[in-house]
Scaffold this motif. Structure first.
Motif, PDB file in Angstrom:
ATOM      1  N   THR A 178       0.838  -1.200   0.000  1.00 40.77           N
ATOM      2  CA  THR A 178       0.000   0.000   0.000  1.00 40.77           C
ATOM      3  C   THR A 178       0.874   1.251   0.000  1.00 40.77           C
ATOM      4  O   THR A 178       1.830   1.344   0.758  1.00 40.77           O
ATOM      5  CB  THR A 178      -0.932  -0.008   1.232  1.00 40.77           C
ATOM      6  OG1 THR A 178      -1.776  -1.152   1.155  1.00 40.77           O
ATOM      7  CG2 THR A 178      -1.793   1.245   1.287  1.00 40.77           C
ATOM      8  N   GLY A 179       0.558   2.185  -0.896  1.00 38.76           N
ATOM      9  CA  GLY A 179       1.293   3.434  -1.035  1.00 38.76           C
ATOM     10  C   GLY A 179       2.409   3.375  -2.064  1.00 38.76           C
ATOM     11  O   GLY A 179       2.960   4.406  -2.446  1.00 38.76           O
ATOM     12  N   GLU A 180       2.729   2.195  -2.533  1.00 37.39           N
ATOM     13  CA  GLU A 180       3.805   2.022  -3.506  1.00 37.39           C
ATOM     14  C   GLU A 180       3.301   2.287  -4.928  1.00 37.39           C
ATOM     15  O   GLU A 180       2.165   1.992  -5.254  1.00 37.39           O
ATOM     16  CB  GLU A 180       4.331   0.593  -3.397  1.00 37.39           C
ATOM     17  CG  GLU A 180       5.550   0.303  -4.216  1.00 37.39           C
ATOM     18  CD  GLU A 180       6.066  -1.117  -4.004  1.00 37.39           C
ATOM     19  OE1 GLU A 180       7.064  -1.442  -4.678  1.00 37.39           O
ATOM     20  OE2 GLU A 180       5.506  -1.880  -3.206  1.00 37.39           O
ATOM     21  N   THR A 181       4.176   2.844  -5.775  1.00 39.98           N
ATOM     22  CA  THR A 181       3.882   3.014  -7.197  1.00 39.98           C
ATOM     23  C   THR A 181       5.014   2.382  -7.993  1.00 39.98           C
ATOM     24  O   THR A 181       6.167   2.383  -7.558  1.00 39.98           O
ATOM     25  CB  THR A 181       3.723   4.487  -7.605  1.00 39.98           C
ATOM     26  OG1 THR A 181       4.944   5.176  -7.362  1.00 39.98           O
ATOM     27  CG2 THR A 181       2.586   5.162  -6.853  1.00 39.98           C
ATOM     28  N   ARG A 182       4.662   1.845  -9.150  1.00 38.62           N
ATOM     29  CA  ARG A 182       5.653   1.263 -10.062  1.00 38.62           C
ATOM     30  C   ARG A 182       5.214   1.501 -11.499  1.00 38.62           C
ATOM     31  O   ARG A 182       4.027   1.546 -11.799  1.00 38.62           O
ATOM     32  CB  ARG A 182       5.773  -0.250  -9.853  1.00 38.62           C
ATOM     33  CG  ARG A 182       6.372  -0.663  -8.545  1.00 38.62           C
ATOM     34  CD  ARG A 182       6.599  -2.155  -8.528  1.00 38.62           C
ATOM     35  NE  ARG A 182       6.828  -2.627  -7.178  1.00 38.62           N
ATOM     36  CZ  ARG A 182       6.690  -3.886  -6.809  1.00 38.62           C
ATOM     37  NH1 ARG A 182       6.336  -4.815  -7.684  1.00 38.62           N
ATOM     38  NH2 ARG A 182       6.923  -4.248  -5.571  1.00 38.62           N
TER      39      ARG A 182
END
Length: 98
Positions: free
Chosen positions: A38-42
């Motif tokens: 949660t909160g991660e972007t890729r």
């Protein structure tokens, strides 16, 4: 609700979307180590149709699921279709579009 929306022309704004959402329980990861927090972007390459050319997108993991932000608008993204995301030739995950 059995609602049908209609619009004129191939370029009607209602046919184009800038992204999509996949609910948490509909996300499928091929390998556990690729699972996003949660909160991660890729950044990945994505397709929403079989044999569609891959396109660039940013995936954002939220508490409720996964938001896929397209680099460019895509036509006719429909609930119930699958989105699949890749890292090069490697399939990373997939999920049912909401």
């Amino acid at each position: 609700t059995n609602t049908v929306y209609v619009g004129e022309g191939e370029e009607h704004a209602g046919l184009n979307r800038k992204g999509l959402f996949i609910k948490e329980h509909d996300i499928h990861w091929v390998a556990e180590e690729d699972k996003m927090e949660t909160g991660e972007t890729r950044d990945y390459q994505v397709r929403i149709r079989y044999r569609q050319t891959l396109f660039n997108a940013k995936l954002e993991k939220t508490q409720n699921g996964l938001i896929i932000h397209f680099e460019n608008y895509k036509k006719a993204v429909a609930k119930g279709q699958f989105a699949a995301w890749y890292d090069g030739d490697k399939l990373v995950g997939s999920g049912v579009i909401q």
